[in-house]
Design a protein around this motif. Sequence first.
Motif, PDB file in Angstrom:
ATOM      1  N   LEU A 101       0.815  -1.214   0.000  1.00  0.00           N
ATOM      2  CA  LEU A 101       0.000   0.000   0.000  1.00  0.00           C
ATOM      3  C   LEU A 101       0.847   1.261   0.000  1.00  0.00           C
ATOM      4  N   GLN A 102       1.739   1.373   0.972  1.00  0.00           N
ATOM      5  CA  GLN A 102       2.508   2.610   1.119  1.00  0.00           C
ATOM      6  C   GLN A 102       3.917   2.319   1.617  1.00  0.00           C
ATOM      7  N   THR A 103       4.855   3.044   1.051  1.00  0.00           N
ATOM      8  CA  THR A 103       6.204   3.095   1.617  1.00  0.00           C
ATOM      9  C   THR A 103       6.471   4.541   2.005  1.00  0.00           C
ATOM     10  N   PRO A 104       7.262   4.769   3.034  1.00  0.00           N
ATOM     11  CA  PRO A 104       7.474   6.150   3.504  1.00  0.00           C
ATOM     12  C   PRO A 104       8.370   6.946   2.559  1.00  0.00           C
ATOM     13  N   LEU A 105       8.263   8.254   2.680  1.00  0.00           N
ATOM     14  CA  LEU A 105       9.094   9.157   1.879  1.00  0.00           C
ATOM     15  C   LEU A 105      10.574   8.861   2.040  1.00  0.00           C
ATOM     16  N   GLU A 106      10.965   8.419   3.227  1.00  0.00           N
ATOM     17  CA  GLU A 106      12.388   8.175   3.491  1.00  0.00           C
ATOM     18  C   GLU A 106      12.988   7.145   2.545  1.00  0.00           C
ATOM     19  N   LEU A 107      12.153   6.248   2.007  1.00  0.00           N
ATOM     20  CA  LEU A 107      12.674   5.228   1.096  1.00  0.00           C
ATOM     21  C   LEU A 107      13.317   5.869  -0.129  1.00  0.00           C
ATOM     22  N   LYS A 108      12.770   7.031  -0.543  1.00  0.00           N
ATOM     23  CA  LYS A 108      13.334   7.725  -1.704  1.00  0.00           C
ATOM     24  C   LYS A 108      14.741   8.239  -1.433  1.00  0.00           C
ATOM     25  N   GLU A 109      15.051   8.429  -0.151  1.00  0.00           N
ATOM     26  CA  GLU A 109      16.354   8.980   0.205  1.00  0.00           C
ATOM     27  C   GLU A 109      17.431   7.895   0.335  1.00  0.00           C
ATOM     28  N   ILE A 110      17.013   6.641   0.325  1.00  0.00           N
ATOM     29  CA  ILE A 110      17.971   5.557   0.548  1.00  0.00           C
ATOM     30  C   ILE A 110      18.532   5.103  -0.788  1.00  0.00           C
ATOM     31  N   PRO A 111      19.825   5.278  -1.023  1.00  0.00           N
ATOM     32  CA  PRO A 111      20.404   4.894  -2.319  1.00  0.00           C
ATOM     33  C   PRO A 111      20.362   3.387  -2.515  1.00  0.00           C
ATOM     34  N   SER A 112      19.908   2.974  -3.711  1.00  0.00           N
ATOM     35  CA  SER A 112      19.821   1.544  -3.993  1.00  0.00           C
ATOM     36  C   SER A 112      21.127   0.991  -4.546  1.00  0.00           C
ATOM     37  N   HIS A 113      22.045   1.861  -4.959  1.00  0.00           N
ATOM     38  CA  HIS A 113      23.331   1.407  -5.508  1.00  0.00           C
ATOM     39  C   HIS A 113      24.474   2.191  -4.852  1.00  0.00           C
ATOM     40  N   ALA A 114      24.426   2.293  -3.527  1.00  0.00           N
ATOM     41  CA  ALA A 114      25.383   3.139  -2.806  1.00  0.00           C
ATOM     42  C   ALA A 114      26.828   2.707  -3.026  1.00  0.00           C
ATOM     43  N   GLN A 115      27.053   1.428  -3.232  1.00  0.00           N
ATOM     44  CA  GLN A 115      28.423   0.937  -3.394  1.00  0.00           C
ATOM     45  C   GLN A 115      29.066   1.430  -4.684  1.00  0.00           C
ATOM     46  N   ARG A 116      28.248   1.965  -5.599  1.00  0.00           N
ATOM     47  CA  ARG A 116      28.786   2.445  -6.868  1.00  0.00           C
ATOM     48  C   ARG A 116      28.928   3.971  -6.912  1.00  0.00           C
ATOM     49  N   ALA A 117      28.828   4.602  -5.755  1.00  0.00           N
ATOM     50  CA  ALA A 117      28.965   6.065  -5.685  1.00  0.00           C
ATOM     51  C   ALA A 117      30.298   6.552  -6.266  1.00  0.00           C
ATOM     52  N   PRO A 118      31.440   5.903  -5.975  1.00  0.00           N
ATOM     53  CA  PRO A 118      32.701   6.366  -6.587  1.00  0.00           C
ATOM     54  C   PRO A 118      32.666   6.333  -8.117  1.00  0.00           C
ATOM     55  N   LEU A 119      32.015   5.309  -8.687  1.00  0.00           N
ATOM     56  CA  LEU A 119      31.901   5.223 -10.141  1.00  0.00           C
ATOM     57  C   LEU A 119      31.059   6.370 -10.689  1.00  0.00           C
ATOM     58  N   ALA A 120      29.948   6.671 -10.005  1.00  0.00           N
ATOM     59  CA  ALA A 120      29.075   7.765 -10.445  1.00  0.00           C
ATOM     60  C   ALA A 120      29.824   9.095 -10.421  1.00  0.00           C
ATOM     61  N   LEU A 121      30.608   9.324  -9.371  1.00  0.00           N
ATOM     62  CA  LEU A 121      31.391  10.560  -9.273  1.00  0.00           C
ATOM     63  C   LEU A 121      32.444  10.626 -10.378  1.00  0.00           C
ATOM     64  N   LEU A 122      33.073   9.495 -10.684  1.00  0.00           N
ATOM     65  CA  LEU A 122      34.077   9.463 -11.751  1.00  0.00           C
ATOM     66  C   LEU A 122      33.442   9.781 -13.095  1.00  0.00           C
ATOM     67  N   ILE A 123      32.283   9.193 -13.368  1.00  0.00           N
ATOM     68  CA  ILE A 123      31.582   9.457 -14.635  1.00  0.00           C
ATOM     69  C   ILE A 123      31.203  10.930 -14.732  1.00  0.00           C
ATOM     70  N   LEU A 124      30.686  11.493 -13.636  1.00  0.00           N
ATOM     71  CA  LEU A 124      30.314  12.913 -13.628  1.00  0.00           C
ATOM     72  C   LEU A 124      31.537  13.794 -13.876  1.00  0.00           C
ATOM     73  N   ALA A 125      32.652  13.492 -13.195  1.00  0.00           N
ATOM     74  CA  ALA A 125      33.865  14.299 -13.356  1.00  0.00           C
ATOM     75  C   ALA A 125      34.372  14.246 -14.790  1.00  0.00           C
ATOM     76  N   LEU A 126      34.386  13.066 -15.389  1.00  0.00           N
ATOM     77  CA  LEU A 126      34.847  12.933 -16.775  1.00  0.00           C
ATOM     78  C   LEU A 126      33.927  13.687 -17.735  1.00  0.00           C
ATOM     79  N   MET A 127      32.625  13.632 -17.474  1.00  0.00           N
ATOM     80  CA  MET A 127      31.671  14.353 -18.319  1.00  0.00           C
ATOM     81  C   MET A 127      31.922  15.860 -18.265  1.00  0.00           C
ATOM     82  N   LEU A 128      32.089  16.389 -17.050  1.00  0.00           N
ATOM     83  CA  LEU A 128      32.310  17.829 -16.892  1.00  0.00           C
ATOM     84  C   LEU A 128      33.641  18.255 -17.515  1.00  0.00           C
TER      85      LEU A 128
END
Length: 605
Positions: free
Chosen positions: A397-424
């Motif tokens: 029925l319902q999940t709380p708003l906080e679920l949106k704040e929980i990263p589902s792929h947190a272990q890949r944060a360094p990769l995301a930052l690297l991709i963003l840096a290369l793009m910029l």
Amino acid sequence: MTMEMGIVFALLVGTILLFVSDRVRMDLVALIVVTLLAASGIVTPAEAVSGFGNSTVIMIAALFIVGEGLYRTGVAAAAGNWLLRVGGASETRLLLYLLPVVALLSAFMSSTGAVALLIPVVLSMARKSGMQPSRLMMPLAFAALIGGMLTLIGTPPNIVVSNALKSEGLEPFGFFEFTPIGLAILLVGMVYLIGFGRRLLPSALVGGNEDEPDLNNLIRRYAIAGQLHKLKVQAQSPLAHKTPVESALRTEHNVTVIAIARGGHLLSAMIPVLSNTRIEVADELWVYGTQEDIKRFCSSHSLISAGHPERDIKRMRQRFGVAEVLLPPDTPLEGKSVREGQFRERYGLSVIGLRRRNEVQQVSYRDTRLAAGDTLLLAGSWEYIRALEGRRGLVLLQTPLELKEIPSHAQRAPLALLILALMLICMTVGWLAALPTILLAAMAMILTGCVSLTEALRSMNVTSLILIAGMLPLAKAMEASGALGYVVSHLVTLLGGASPVLLSAGLFLFTSLLSQFISNTATTVLVAPIALSTAQLLGVNPEPLMMTVAIAASTAFATPIASPVNTLVLAPGNYRFADFAKVGIPLQLLALGVTLLLTPMLFPF
């Protein structure tokens, strides 16, 4: 005036009236424009739908994916947390930090890209600080547009006027020659947006879902507020070296262990298969139970309350949460006790609340019998809460708003930052054009697992994309029909004999007005030659007029279709068409005043 001009002018006026009325969805209006243009014959059917394959639309769609990758890996939330730490819960302080950040980013990359990347950050900030997104989204867009005025590469109009000067054998504008005027407009704009302009922003959501629950709302709904406790295990406790299952905590003591904190780390103790996870001396148990049950439990098992520090609760909620589910009519759980339902075994979650016929029921794990139509509050790891969707036997029925704040792929944060840096870096240095760079970044986000393909497709704001794609052919129709040239020729006749300052004001107002309805690049391409010819005719230096045109083209503040930047924040901010005019027009007039004051000082006539 030809018939084709009349049709285009009528279509433009009708579109604006529909936008202002708010009676028809803006994306539907854009589709109506595409249909009428295709039927009119002013542009070919292929040209009428060409906006859907336009590089700007494709780039924005790809940037949604890049932004989603930053969101899903927790990078956006981390950036939002930093801004919240330095800005606190004060709207004024948040804007004071946010606006320069987006302006600086826009000075060296596409303002559209900067906003697309920061939307998840700002939404995260709004949710955590309890603010409405409408209080932050429009200032974000306007600061990005002003940021484009800071450097030569900040926005295409700057490059257009510089190249126009060069084509006439004149000295083009340097990289930072736009900076003094752009910086002055940014400072004035910030004072306005943080001060008086903020009062004009809508405070309430328009068409939004204000009833979406957070954790606290769901907990109150099931009357279990105050039932989360942190208990410390003493040396003499009979729980030591036993699992929660062996200790029969739920069945014998009506206490549910949500997590074990050991050495500063949270270990899930809610999955029965973890039978080898044993409670140790000095462990901190996060448990749900009534005050009476907890008091008896502590007394009989040598436990002491460890309090409820806010920092610990925040850390707990990063890993664990709740969800509300319904037992459907065909549920196999009908008539079974909560214990027999084996929720841990089936779903990895525990029942901590029950409502029957909209009334809260006390839950006894051994004696309470389940019935179709019951709604249950399940607690456990966010990972297992996400997995509830589509599971048989329950209706989520319902999940709380906080679920949106929980990263589902947190272990890949360094990769995301690297991709963003290369793009910029690629976009700033110019190794690749903007479109292929952003497309590569979006594809990298998917291929590296920073965002799944399903998440990437869901991330695209279809309303914004349709609105942008649908309005681009209207600008083409204005050119093809001669309507634009008709307006321009009358402007030249009107301002031909004016003084340089009055001419600058007229060019600014005309360029700014035109940029509310067609792209600022197209506007500059059309108006720059007029400014150049008029300067030569009057025998004045063309640089101040060209600078005025470039600055004015970036003051697309008064309508949500004035720039893709405005269109992007339209849906997240839940704005109406008139909201942009109310906040944007005074900002345009301030930019006009700054430009008329500084341009002649820096570039004399």
